[in-house]
Design an enzyme around this catalytic site. Structure first.
Site, PDB file in Angstrom:
ATOM      1  N   LYS A   1     172.393 -36.917 104.148  1.00 15.54           N
ATOM      2  CA  LYS A   1     171.856 -37.877 103.174  1.00 15.54           C
ATOM      3  C   LYS A   1     172.652 -37.780 101.871  1.00 15.54           C
ATOM      4  O   LYS A   1     173.785 -38.210 101.850  1.00 15.54           O
ATOM      5  CB  LYS A   1     170.360 -37.644 103.046  1.00 15.54           C
ATOM      6  CG  LYS A   1     169.706 -38.135 104.340  1.00 15.54           C
ATOM      7  CD  LYS A   1     168.323 -37.696 104.603  1.00 15.54           C
ATOM      8  CE  LYS A   1     167.918 -38.279 105.964  1.00 15.54           C
ATOM      9  NZ  LYS A   1     166.823 -37.565 106.594  1.00 15.54           N
TER      10      LYS A   1
ATOM     11  N   SER B   1     159.861 -39.442 103.088  1.00  9.88           N
ATOM     12  CA  SER B   1     161.015 -40.255 103.465  1.00  9.88           C
ATOM     13  C   SER B   1     160.736 -41.750 103.493  1.00  9.88           C
ATOM     14  O   SER B   1     161.645 -42.540 103.286  1.00  9.88           O
ATOM     15  CB  SER B   1     161.561 -39.791 104.820  1.00  9.88           C
ATOM     16  OG  SER B   1     160.546 -39.726 105.788  1.00  9.88           O
TER      17      SER B   1
ATOM     18  N   HIS C   1     165.313 -35.518 101.339  1.00 11.30           N
ATOM     19  CA  HIS C   1     165.620 -36.615 100.406  1.00 11.30           C
ATOM     20  C   HIS C   1     165.626 -36.181  98.946  1.00 11.30           C
ATOM     21  O   HIS C   1     165.828 -37.010  98.060  1.00 11.30           O
ATOM     22  CB  HIS C   1     164.622 -37.759 100.592  1.00 11.30           C
ATOM     23  CG  HIS C   1     164.687 -38.362 101.954  1.00 11.30           C
ATOM     24  ND1 HIS C   1     165.573 -39.356 102.298  1.00 11.30           N
ATOM     25  CD2 HIS C   1     163.996 -38.064 103.079  1.00 11.30           C
ATOM     26  CE1 HIS C   1     165.410 -39.663 103.563  1.00 11.30           C
ATOM     27  NE2 HIS C   1     164.460 -38.896 104.070  1.00 11.30           N
TER      28      HIS C   1
HETATM   29  C1  LIG Z   1     166.399 -37.473 107.957  1.00  6.28           C
HETATM   30  C2  LIG Z   1     165.328 -36.459 107.937  1.00  6.28           C
HETATM   31  C3  LIG Z   1     165.357 -35.367 108.813  1.00  6.28           C
HETATM   32  C4  LIG Z   1     166.364 -35.271 109.937  1.00  6.28           C
HETATM   33  O1  LIG Z   1     167.611 -34.911 109.488  1.00  6.28           O
HETATM   34  P1  LIG Z   1     168.874 -35.243 110.418  1.00  6.28           P
HETATM   35  O2  LIG Z   1     169.935 -34.357 109.900  1.00  6.28           O
HETATM   36  O3  LIG Z   1     169.140 -36.686 110.230  1.00  6.28           O
HETATM   37  O4  LIG Z   1     168.468 -34.911 111.825  1.00  6.28           O
HETATM   38  C5  LIG Z   1     164.407 -34.386 108.665  1.00  6.28           C
HETATM   39  N1  LIG Z   1     163.456 -34.491 107.711  1.00  6.28           N
HETATM   40  C6  LIG Z   1     163.368 -35.539 106.892  1.00  6.28           C
HETATM   41  C7  LIG Z   1     162.273 -35.597 105.871  1.00  6.28           C
HETATM   42  C8  LIG Z   1     164.293 -36.558 106.981  1.00  6.28           C
HETATM   43  O5  LIG Z   1     164.201 -37.620 106.203  1.00  6.28           O
END
Ligand SMILES: *Cc1c(COP(=O)(O)O)cnc(C)c1O
Length: 386
Positions: free
Chosen positions: A238, A178, A206
């Site tokens: 995302k 990330s 991602h």
């Molecule tokens: C954003 C993210 C999460 C968390 O997801 P949310 O739905 O925002 O709680 C988990 N793992 C990774 C790698 C992320 O980038």
């Protein structure tokens, strides 16, 4: 911690350049926003495909609220599991080519919940050093022994596993990292995990929607099967542009989580309107392939532009394009001066990234236009980062 020591703790955080301050960001359209009232182009959102304000996604949300109201009213095991949730789970299972999928309210909860359900005291968990915080927190909550291996290094994992007792083991990694944007070496990790009889879990927050010829994430991009990666976590906030998360895997995995995963059981189900919006965005992820193509060409444009400026890019071909600066203050100042030029780019500092690797985390989106990227490059050229 005593409450009367908080103010000196806060001063300590400020002195390290690690103080975090929220801005009020008001989305206008696509990547255009106001940040604390100042017009900006947003270059740090995770809305990679620009679906968060797609008319069809918004219409599905409104329609969902008209049919179902707003709140789901209860957890999935009581009365919160409605027809929208059920349909989306089936669609996500099909999208990820797995037997079943299970919805969670957030990715953080999915990761913490799945790991704590699958591992416990006496087990061993192996994680990439740069894994997302929720994966580390899940390991801590599980009570299993946690070992972290060198970033994206399957050989280091193999050595570490050889030296550990032959207990129940899990190997857990981000699919796309990330804060760095690079990919986990999944084929190599899958071999090491299989040889050690360990279960491989991938969090592709991602990658899904973005990576792979049809947007099915790193697993598709690297040609792995559901046997190689039996536990897959995806998030919906995302590239899908909505909110929530899911775990995909075998029928037994999902049934076990329904029985034993506390963050699944003890929380309210997602609002059904959000779920309807996600069903619409999933269709767009599949159908509107031009979004991924546009994104890829913006990534190439950005990387070649930054290369010419002599700034330090990372080995990423995803929309996450961090510019490594090192010092916390330097990263903050760079972010501030980009803001003054009308670009919102977050400075990412420890503990989110390792000490001494503060960076600007630029993310690209299909909501950007070529001229947005070109203007950002001009602003980067004006930065004083030496
Ligand atoms: C954003 C993210 C999460 C968390 O997801 P949310 O739905 O925002 O709680 C988990 N793992 C990774 C790698 C992320 O980038």
């Amino acid at each position: 911690m005593k409450l009367d020591s908080l103010s000196s703790q806060l001063d300590g955080i400020k002195a390290q350049g690690l103080y975090r301050r929220r801005r009020v960001v008001e989305k206008i359209h696509g990547a255009n926003a106001f940040s604390d009232g100042r017009p900006v182009v947003n270059f740090c959102s995770n809305d990679y495909l620009g679906l968060a304000d797609h008319p069809k996604v918004m219409a599905a949300f409104l329609h969902g609220a008209e049919i179902y109201g707003v709140g789901s009213g209860a957890s999935h095991l009581v009365t919160g599991h409605g027809p929208a949730h059920h349909a989306l789970e089936e669609e996500l299972a099909e999208f990820t080519r797995r037997e079943r999928a299970l919805l969670f309210s957030t990715g953080y909860m999915a990761n913490v919940g799945v790991i704590a359900a699958l591992a416990g005291q006496g087990d061993w968990i192996f994680e990439d050093r740069l894994n997302h915080a929720s994966l580390l927190d899940g390991a801590m909550l599980s009570g299993a022994k946690l070992k972290r291996y060198a970033h994206a290094d399957a050989e280091a994992l193999r050595v570490l596993m050889e030296r550990s007792p032959p207990k129940e083991r899990m190997v857990i990694t981000d699919g796309v990292f990330s804060m760095d944007g690079d990919l986990a070496p999944l084929p190599e990790l899958a071999v090491v995990a299989r040889q050690a009889h360990a279960c491989l879990m991938v969090d592709d927050a991602h990658g899904l929607g973005v990576v792979g010829p049809t947007g099915r994430g790193v697993i598709e991009h690297l040609g792995l099967s559901a046997t190689d990666v039996p536990v897959l976590v995806g998030t919906l906030g995302k590239a899908f542009g909505t909110f929530g998360a899911f775990v995909a895997g075998s029928h037994d995995l999902i049934e076990y989580l329904i029985q034993r995963c506390r963050p699944y059981t003890y929380t309210t189900a997602l609002p059904p309107a959000v779920v309807e919006a996600t069903r619409a965005s999933l269709r767009l992820v599949v159908e509107e392939t031009w979004r991924r193509e546009k994104l890829r060409s913006l990534v190439v444009r950005f990387r070649s532009g930054v290369g010419q400026l002599g700034l330090s890019l990372m080995a990423s071909h995803t929309p996450i394009q961090p510019i490594l600066l090192g010092g916390n203050e330097l990263a903050l100042q760079a972010s501030q001066s980009l803001l003054e030029s009308g670009f919102l780019v977050a400075a990412i500092r420890p503990p989110t990234v390792p000490e001494g690797t503060a960076r600007l985390r630029v993310t690209l989106s299909a909501a950007h236009e070529e001229q947005d990227v070109d203007r950002l490059l001009e602003a980067l050229a004006r930065l004083d980062v030496d």
